[in-house]
Design an enzyme around this catalytic site. Structure first.
Site, mmCIF file in Angstrom:
data_model
loop_
_atom_site.group_PDB
_atom_site.id
_atom_site.type_symbol
_atom_site.label_atom_id
_atom_site.label_comp_id
_atom_site.label_asym_id
_atom_site.label_seq_id
_atom_site.Cartn_x
_atom_site.Cartn_y
_atom_site.Cartn_z
ATOM 1 N N SER A 59 -13.282 -16.422 -18.829
ATOM 2 C CA SER A 59 -12.209 -15.691 -18.298
ATOM 3 C C SER A 59 -12.504 -14.230 -18.248
ATOM 4 O O SER A 59 -13.230 -13.853 -19.129
ATOM 5 C CB SER A 59 -10.872 -15.981 -18.900
ATOM 6 O OG SER A 59 -9.734 -15.089 -18.420
ATOM 7 N N TYR B 118 -5.121 -15.852 -26.329
ATOM 8 C CA TYR B 118 -6.128 -16.529 -25.226
ATOM 9 C C TYR B 118 -7.495 -15.645 -25.057
ATOM 10 O O TYR B 118 -8.514 -16.136 -24.634
ATOM 11 C CB TYR B 118 -5.104 -16.610 -23.917
ATOM 12 C CG TYR B 118 -6.010 -17.225 -22.628
ATOM 13 C CD1 TYR B 118 -6.342 -18.394 -22.684
ATOM 14 C CD2 TYR B 118 -6.356 -16.077 -21.812
ATOM 15 C CE1 TYR B 118 -7.120 -18.688 -21.562
ATOM 16 C CE2 TYR B 118 -6.765 -16.537 -20.661
ATOM 17 C CZ TYR B 118 -7.430 -18.045 -20.426
ATOM 18 O OH TYR B 118 -8.081 -18.550 -19.260
HETATM 19 N N1 LIG Z 1 -6.633 -20.241 -13.314
HETATM 20 C C1 LIG Z 1 -6.758 -19.068 -13.663
HETATM 21 O O1 LIG Z 1 -6.123 -18.240 -13.305
HETATM 22 C C2 LIG Z 1 -7.860 -19.130 -14.710
HETATM 23 C C3 LIG Z 1 -8.639 -17.953 -14.813
HETATM 24 C C4 LIG Z 1 -9.551 -17.704 -15.826
HETATM 25 C C5 LIG Z 1 -9.799 -18.732 -16.505
HETATM 26 N N2 LIG Z 1 -9.558 -19.991 -16.334
HETATM 27 C C6 LIG Z 1 -9.918 -21.307 -16.908
HETATM 28 O O2 LIG Z 1 -10.222 -22.076 -15.973
HETATM 29 C C7 LIG Z 1 -10.211 -23.311 -16.766
HETATM 30 C C8 LIG Z 1 -9.366 -24.487 -16.113
HETATM 31 O O3 LIG Z 1 -8.374 -23.990 -15.923
HETATM 32 P P1 LIG Z 1 -7.361 -24.387 -14.336
HETATM 33 O O4 LIG Z 1 -7.085 -22.827 -14.106
HETATM 34 O O5 LIG Z 1 -8.146 -25.231 -13.565
HETATM 35 O O6 LIG Z 1 -6.061 -25.096 -15.037
HETATM 36 P P2 LIG Z 1 -5.383 -26.470 -14.769
HETATM 37 O O7 LIG Z 1 -5.402 -26.804 -13.508
HETATM 38 O O8 LIG Z 1 -4.348 -26.376 -15.731
HETATM 39 O O9 LIG Z 1 -6.472 -27.365 -15.474
HETATM 40 C C9 LIG Z 1 -6.837 -27.384 -16.751
HETATM 41 C C10 LIG Z 1 -7.528 -28.830 -17.099
HETATM 42 O O10 LIG Z 1 -7.875 -28.893 -18.644
HETATM 43 C C11 LIG Z 1 -7.287 -30.045 -19.055
HETATM 44 N N3 LIG Z 1 -6.923 -30.113 -20.394
HETATM 45 C C12 LIG Z 1 -5.795 -29.235 -20.933
HETATM 46 N N4 LIG Z 1 -5.583 -29.550 -22.335
HETATM 47 C C13 LIG Z 1 -6.529 -30.711 -22.482
HETATM 48 C C14 LIG Z 1 -6.626 -31.378 -23.582
HETATM 49 N N5 LIG Z 1 -6.023 -31.421 -24.605
HETATM 50 N N6 LIG Z 1 -7.517 -32.504 -23.573
HETATM 51 C C15 LIG Z 1 -8.122 -32.713 -22.328
HETATM 52 N N7 LIG Z 1 -8.174 -31.801 -21.335
HETATM 53 C C16 LIG Z 1 -7.168 -30.856 -21.209
HETATM 54 C C17 LIG Z 1 -6.495 -30.497 -17.998
HETATM 55 O O11 LIG Z 1 -6.028 -31.863 -18.145
HETATM 56 P P3 LIG Z 1 -4.965 -32.504 -18.522
HETATM 57 O O12 LIG Z 1 -3.695 -31.887 -18.648
HETATM 58 O O13 LIG Z 1 -4.988 -33.905 -17.565
HETATM 59 O O14 LIG Z 1 -5.501 -33.310 -20.003
HETATM 60 C C18 LIG Z 1 -6.837 -29.858 -16.692
HETATM 61 O O15 LIG Z 1 -7.673 -30.924 -16.104
HETATM 62 C C19 LIG Z 1 -9.395 -23.120 -18.387
HETATM 63 O O16 LIG Z 1 -10.557 -23.102 -19.267
HETATM 64 C C20 LIG Z 1 -8.890 -21.770 -18.090
HETATM 65 O O17 LIG Z 1 -8.996 -21.041 -18.957
HETATM 66 C C21 LIG Z 1 -8.344 -20.104 -15.272
#
Ligand SMILES: NC(=O)c1ccc[n+]([C@@H]2O[C@H](COP(=O)([O-])OP(=O)(O)OC[C@H]3O[C@@H](n4cnc5c(N)ncnc54)[C@H](OP(=O)(O)O)[C@@H]3O)[C@@H](O)[C@H]2O)c1
Length: 264
Positions: free
Chosen positions: A142, A155
């Site tokens: 991130s 975070y």
């Molecule tokens: N969206 C943003 O603005 C942003 C910005 C910078 C970085 N990121 C990073 O991008 C990555 C993906 O996030 P996203 O934005 O796509 O969010 P998201 O739609 O909430 O997806 C998060 C994913 O992680 C999985 N997950 C969470 N806890 C878990 C656990 N205990 N065991 C297994 N899987 C787990 C969830 O699956 P289940 O709930 O089905 O387990 C889901 O598939 C993350 O690392 C986040 O920090 C996001």
């Protein structure tokens, strides 16, 4: 990541957002998939869709990556399945709030998923990748890896780990064909903001990237050989200068003496 050789990509957090989009793009490139997350219904639906649309083999693994057992199950797959040559460490959570108001167990779970699972799974994949001199790890960090705000202390710390762990691995692997890419997104429209103290609609729309654009940019960065990809940053020189400043600062620490301003 060529589609001429049969390969399998294991994507964590594939049930929504960035991980689900990586799964779709990698399937479109011809990779078989292993999709990991907790929500079985979401994974099954995506698996059926991608197998039907792209004719690739898709397996789902329902695992909680905040637990030792969940991480071990996925780690064992990475160790045993020699077809896996791409690991996308994407699963993550981003609880926002001050360090004194966030419950300790929420921070512990975040560290378990964002740091511990990513580390274990990288270490599970690497020996095989190195032995075969082939493989790619994509670590989703991130932009919070290089900044922190009052609601992002833990975070930001977790994502700083992802960035520096990736940098160290890149150095370890520099004489191999094994690649590690750190992807540092800024705001991306996903479910990660649901229920957050900073919901998506509180962020100006023009600052938020679509998940399709994010993953396409990250894959373009990977294809062009980048080790760190900042999908939303137009001036790539900024990152070069940031790294140069860090290297200069580090070199300046290697004196063995207190700086003159601390000597009286
Ligand atoms: N969206 C943003 O603005 C942003 C910005 C910078 C970085 N990121 C990073 O991008 C990555 C993906 O996030 P996203 O934005 O796509 O969010 P998201 O739609 O909430 O997806 C998060 C994913 O992680 C999985 N997950 C969470 N806890 C878990 C656990 N205990 N065991 C297994 N899987 C787990 C969830 O699956 P289940 O709930 O089905 O387990 C889901 O598939 C993350 O690392 C986040 O920090 C996001």
């Amino acid at each position: 990541m060529s589609n001429t050789t049969r390969s399998t990509a294991l994507v964590t957090g594939a049930s929504s957002g960035i991980g689900a989009t990586y799964a779709r793009r990698l399937a479109a490139r011809g990779h078989d998939l292993i999709l990991v997350a907790r929500r079985a219904d979401r994974l099954e639906q995506l698996a059926n869709d991608l197998a039907g649309t792209y004719g690739v083999a898709v397996r789902t693994v329902i695992a909680d990556l905040s637990t030792e057992a969940g991480v071990a199950e996925v780690g064992d797959i990475l160790k045993a399945d020699v077809s896996v040559d791409i690991l996308v460490n994407n699963a993550g959570v981003s609880p926002l709030g001050s360090s004194t108001t966030l419950p300790q167990e929420v921070i512990d779970t975040m560290i378990a998923v964002n740091i511990t699972a990513l580390t274990h799974l990288s270490r599970a994949a690497l020996p095989g990748f190195i032995a075969r001199n082939r493989g790619t790890i994509v670590n989703i960090g991130s932009v919070m890896a290089f900044n922190a705000f009052p609601i992002t202390s833990a975070y930001s710390g977790s994502k700083a780990y992802v960035l520096l762990f990736s940098k160290g691995l890149q150095a370890e692997l520099k004489d191999t064909n094994v690649r590690v890419q750190a992807v540092l997104p800024a705001g991306v429209a996903t479910e990660i903001y649901d229920g957050s103290i900073m919901p998506l609609d509180s962020i100006p729309k023009e600052l938020v990237m679509s998940v399709d654009n994010l993953v396409d940019a990250a894959l373009a960065g990977l294809d062009s050989g980048e080790s760190t990809t900042l999908p939303s940053v137009n001036d790539a020189e900024l990152w070069t200068r940031y790294e140069s400043a860090r290297d200069a600062l580090f070199a300046a620490t290697q004196t063995g003496n207190p700086a003159s301003r601390y000597r009286f």
